[in-house]
Write a protein that holds these residues in place. Structure first.
Motif, PDB file in Angstrom:
ATOM      1  N   UNK A  42       0.822  -1.212   0.000  1.00 24.67           N
ATOM      2  CA  UNK A  42       0.000   0.000   0.000  1.00 24.67           C
ATOM      3  C   UNK A  42       0.852   1.257   0.000  1.00 24.67           C
ATOM      4  N   UNK A  43       1.832   1.314   0.883  1.00 24.61           N
ATOM      5  CA  UNK A  43       2.666   2.518   1.005  1.00 24.61           C
ATOM      6  C   UNK A  43       3.430   2.776  -0.290  1.00 24.61           C
ATOM      7  N   UNK A  44       4.053   1.728  -0.858  1.00 20.01           N
ATOM      8  CA  UNK A  44       4.861   1.927  -2.068  1.00 20.01           C
ATOM      9  C   UNK A  44       4.007   2.367  -3.253  1.00 20.01           C
ATOM     10  N   UNK A  45       2.750   1.948  -3.293  1.00 23.89           N
ATOM     11  CA  UNK A  45       1.880   2.377  -4.377  1.00 23.89           C
ATOM     12  C   UNK A  45       1.267   3.737  -4.139  1.00 23.89           C
ATOM     13  N   UNK A  46       0.808   3.968  -2.918  1.00 22.75           N
ATOM     14  CA  UNK A  46       0.100   5.202  -2.612  1.00 22.75           C
ATOM     15  C   UNK A  46       0.991   6.430  -2.730  1.00 22.75           C
ATOM     16  N   UNK A  47       2.281   6.299  -2.441  1.00 20.25           N
ATOM     17  CA  UNK A  47       3.169   7.458  -2.454  1.00 20.25           C
ATOM     18  C   UNK A  47       3.613   7.868  -3.856  1.00 20.25           C
ATOM     19  N   UNK A  95     -10.435  13.538   4.701  1.00 18.66           N
ATOM     20  CA  UNK A  95      -9.678  14.763   4.979  1.00 18.66           C
ATOM     21  C   UNK A  95      -9.234  15.483   3.712  1.00 18.66           C
ATOM     22  N   UNK A  96      -9.551  14.925   2.544  1.00 14.94           N
ATOM     23  CA  UNK A  96      -9.146  15.556   1.292  1.00 14.94           C
ATOM     24  C   UNK A  96      -7.700  15.319   0.931  1.00 14.94           C
ATOM     25  N   UNK A  97      -7.043  14.371   1.600  1.00 14.43           N
ATOM     26  CA  UNK A  97      -5.644  14.057   1.296  1.00 14.43           C
ATOM     27  C   UNK A  97      -5.528  12.952   0.249  1.00 14.43           C
ATOM     28  N   UNK A  98      -6.630  12.277  -0.022  1.00 14.07           N
ATOM     29  CA  UNK A  98      -6.654  11.234  -1.056  1.00 14.07           C
ATOM     30  C   UNK A  98      -8.027  11.215  -1.695  1.00 14.07           C
ATOM     31  N   UNK A  99      -8.077  10.664  -2.900  1.00 16.37           N
ATOM     32  CA  UNK A  99      -9.350  10.514  -3.603  1.00 16.37           C
ATOM     33  C   UNK A  99      -9.447   9.090  -4.134  1.00 16.37           C
ATOM     34  N   UNK A 126      -8.764   3.202  -8.191  1.00 18.52           N
ATOM     35  CA  UNK A 126      -7.538   3.890  -7.763  1.00 18.52           C
ATOM     36  C   UNK A 126      -7.763   4.586  -6.437  1.00 18.52           C
ATOM     37  N   UNK A 127      -6.752   4.512  -5.596  1.00 11.84           N
ATOM     38  CA  UNK A 127      -6.665   5.373  -4.430  1.00 11.84           C
ATOM     39  C   UNK A 127      -5.443   6.243  -4.659  1.00 11.84           C
ATOM     40  N   UNK A 184      -2.570  18.089  -2.004  1.00 13.52           N
ATOM     41  CA  UNK A 184      -2.247  18.324  -0.602  1.00 13.52           C
ATOM     42  C   UNK A 184      -1.713  17.051   0.062  1.00 13.52           C
ATOM     43  N   UNK A 185      -2.230  15.913  -0.362  1.00 16.85           N
ATOM     44  CA  UNK A 185      -1.749  14.657   0.190  1.00 16.85           C
ATOM     45  C   UNK A 185      -0.320  14.356  -0.211  1.00 16.85           C
ATOM     46  N   UNK A 186       0.007  14.637  -1.473  1.00 19.77           N
ATOM     47  CA  UNK A 186       1.364  14.385  -1.951  1.00 19.77           C
ATOM     48  C   UNK A 186       2.385  15.169  -1.134  1.00 19.77           C
ATOM     49  N   UNK A 187       2.056  16.422  -0.813  1.00 19.22           N
ATOM     50  CA  UNK A 187       3.025  17.212  -0.063  1.00 19.22           C
ATOM     51  C   UNK A 187       3.114  16.787   1.403  1.00 19.22           C
ATOM     52  N   UNK A 188       2.233  15.878   1.818  1.00 15.72           N
ATOM     53  CA  UNK A 188       2.313  15.306   3.160  1.00 15.72           C
ATOM     54  C   UNK A 188       2.760  13.843   3.113  1.00 15.72           C
TER      55      UNK A 188
END
Length: 440
Positions: A362-367, A398-402, A407-408, A413-417
């Motif tokens: 999850x982490x390697x894909x989401x980032x 929270x609007x950090x992902x869609x 796709x997730x 804003x999420x990318x910069x966090x």
């Protein structure tokens, strides 16, 4: 130490580099040790990543917490190469049918080696492991103080199609603040040499948040880098870590790192670059060597050398890790005294249970900006992503992902966090190990 912050707070999103899982600070001595033939049993070996770690530099920069030592003797480097050859021979016996899809040399600084030593390294990789470097993407790291036209030509001849030059800054005062013995003139010479040598992919690494760095001076560094029209640019926020020169001095990054990131992102997008992750930007028309299919979420890695990590689905293993010169030299000394049989077992690492495997995927894909395939996750694990990791729903709310049908994806804003979201997704076991890690 990594502070595992809340991505939804108003605190700074700059926590720690997040690009792998589990973090190296989660590794511990393995009791009992794990025979590598057991670790690799049943693993898909048709598309492995081969990595060689060269823990040598001309000098250790003030921000660096990598496993490396400055100014080793030529005798130590030669002994180290002999030991890598011994390790490679042992690994080949364990995974004789392995096929490599990628090869990278890092450190440390690869170009600290002499031309003779570099040639020996590439001969060893081909002869001992059977890696055909002409058919796969090959990447190599370089520093401005150690590159020469001769070394760069040798790398091209040996199949290197991506050179990554650690420029960090085109500002003399910035170099001084980083504890880096580099002039603007030397940085430009290195970029010019790399460009003239004709690598298919030129990457330049840059750092922002340097103490005393204004947004104007950061912008000048960006435009200086853009003069070379590099195919890739990696932008790193400055982190001050324990046991580093900056850490020992009590230095702090600038408070305007988020503004610096946003400034750089806008400039690069305006100049035809596309964003692939929080750190990585690639020019839209870049012809990047593709090679065999490789998936960092699912395919394994074979690491050679002291400080290199190896990955199977259920075990990540490596040598011990240290930052201080004393600690690094002690670990290097033990590495140089190992016999071939000892390289056929893993004695330091981390066992990944099912939860860790799901979180890593999850982490390697989401980032990545393209996000995580929900159907790909289901195919890999046979379960639903949001059921397994319901905390991901909080990112969406929270609007950090869609979330779309398949796709997730992190929002802008999420990318910069990213460097907060990554650690926030660590398992409790990994968190506990990081929090109790003792840095040397």
């Amino acid at each position: 130490m990594i502070t595992l912050a809340d991505p939804f707070s108003d605190a700074s999103p700059f926590v720690a580099y997040s690009y792998s899982y589990p973090h190296k600070m989660a590794h511990r001595h393995l009791k009992p040790v794990v025979p590598l033939d057991k670790a690799w049993h049943g693993e898909d070996r048709q598309a492995l990543f081969l990595y060689v770690h060269l823990p040598f530099c001309e000098c250790r920069c003030g921000f660096c917490n990598l496993f490396t030592v400055a100014q080793p003797s030529p005798e130590m480097v030669d002994a180290y190469l002999r030991q890598i050859e011994c390790q490679a021979s042992a690994i080949r016996q364990v995974i004789s049918e392995a096929h490599f899809a990628r090869f990278a040399v890092g450190g440390g600084t690869s170009t600290f080696l002499s031309e003779r030593q570099l040639a020996r390294l590439f001969d060893m990789v081909q002869n001992a492991l059977g890696a055909n470097l002409c058919d796969i993407p090959v990447s190599c790291e370089a520093s401005p103080s150690t590159v020469t036209p001769t070394k760069l030509r040798l790398l091209v001849e040996r199949g290197v199609d991506r050179i990554s030059v650690g420029i960090q800054t085109f500002d003399d005062q910035g170099s001084k603040q980083l504890g880096r013995n580099q002039t603007v003139a030397a940085a430009h010479r290195a970029a010019e040499m790399a460009l003239e040598t004709g690598f298919p992919v030129l990457n330049l690494d840059l750092i922002y948040g340097i103490p005393g760095q204004s947004l104007q001076s950061w912008q000048r560094t960006l435009y200086a880098a853009l003069e070379y029209r590099p195919q890739e640019l990696y932008l790193y926020p400055l982190y001050v870590r324990a046991a580093t020169l900056l850490g020992n001095r009590g230095a702090r990054p600038n408070d305007d790192q988020l503004e610096a990131y946003r400034l750089a992102r806008n400039i690069l997008l305006e100049h035809g670059y596309q964003q692939y992750s929080f750190r990585m930007f690639r020019i839209a028309d870049a012809r990047v060597p593709e090679g065999p299919v490789y998936c960092c979420q699912a395919d394994g890695m074979v690491g050679l050398g002291c400080g290199a990590r190896s990955y199977t689905r259920k075990l990540h293993y490596s040598t011990e890790y240290a930052v201080s010169r004393t600690g690094v030299l002690e670990i290097l000394d033990r590495f140089l005294r190992r016999d071939e049989a000892s390289f056929r077992v893993a004695d330091h690492g981390y066992h990944l249970d099912g939860e860790d495997q799901r979180r890593r995927f999850t982490i390697l894909g989401l980032l990545l900006t393209e996000g995580l395939s929900i159907s790909g996750y289901r195919k890999h694990f046979g379960s639903d992503l949001m059921d397994d990791l319901p905390q991901l729903c909080d990112l969406v709310r929270a609007g950090l992902a869609e979330q779309t049908s398949d796709r997730l994806r992190l929002t802008e804003e999420g990318i910069e966090r990213s460097d907060t979201i990554g650690p926030w997704l660590y398992s409790r076991r990994v968190r506990n190990r990081i929090e109790t890690y003792q840095c040397h």
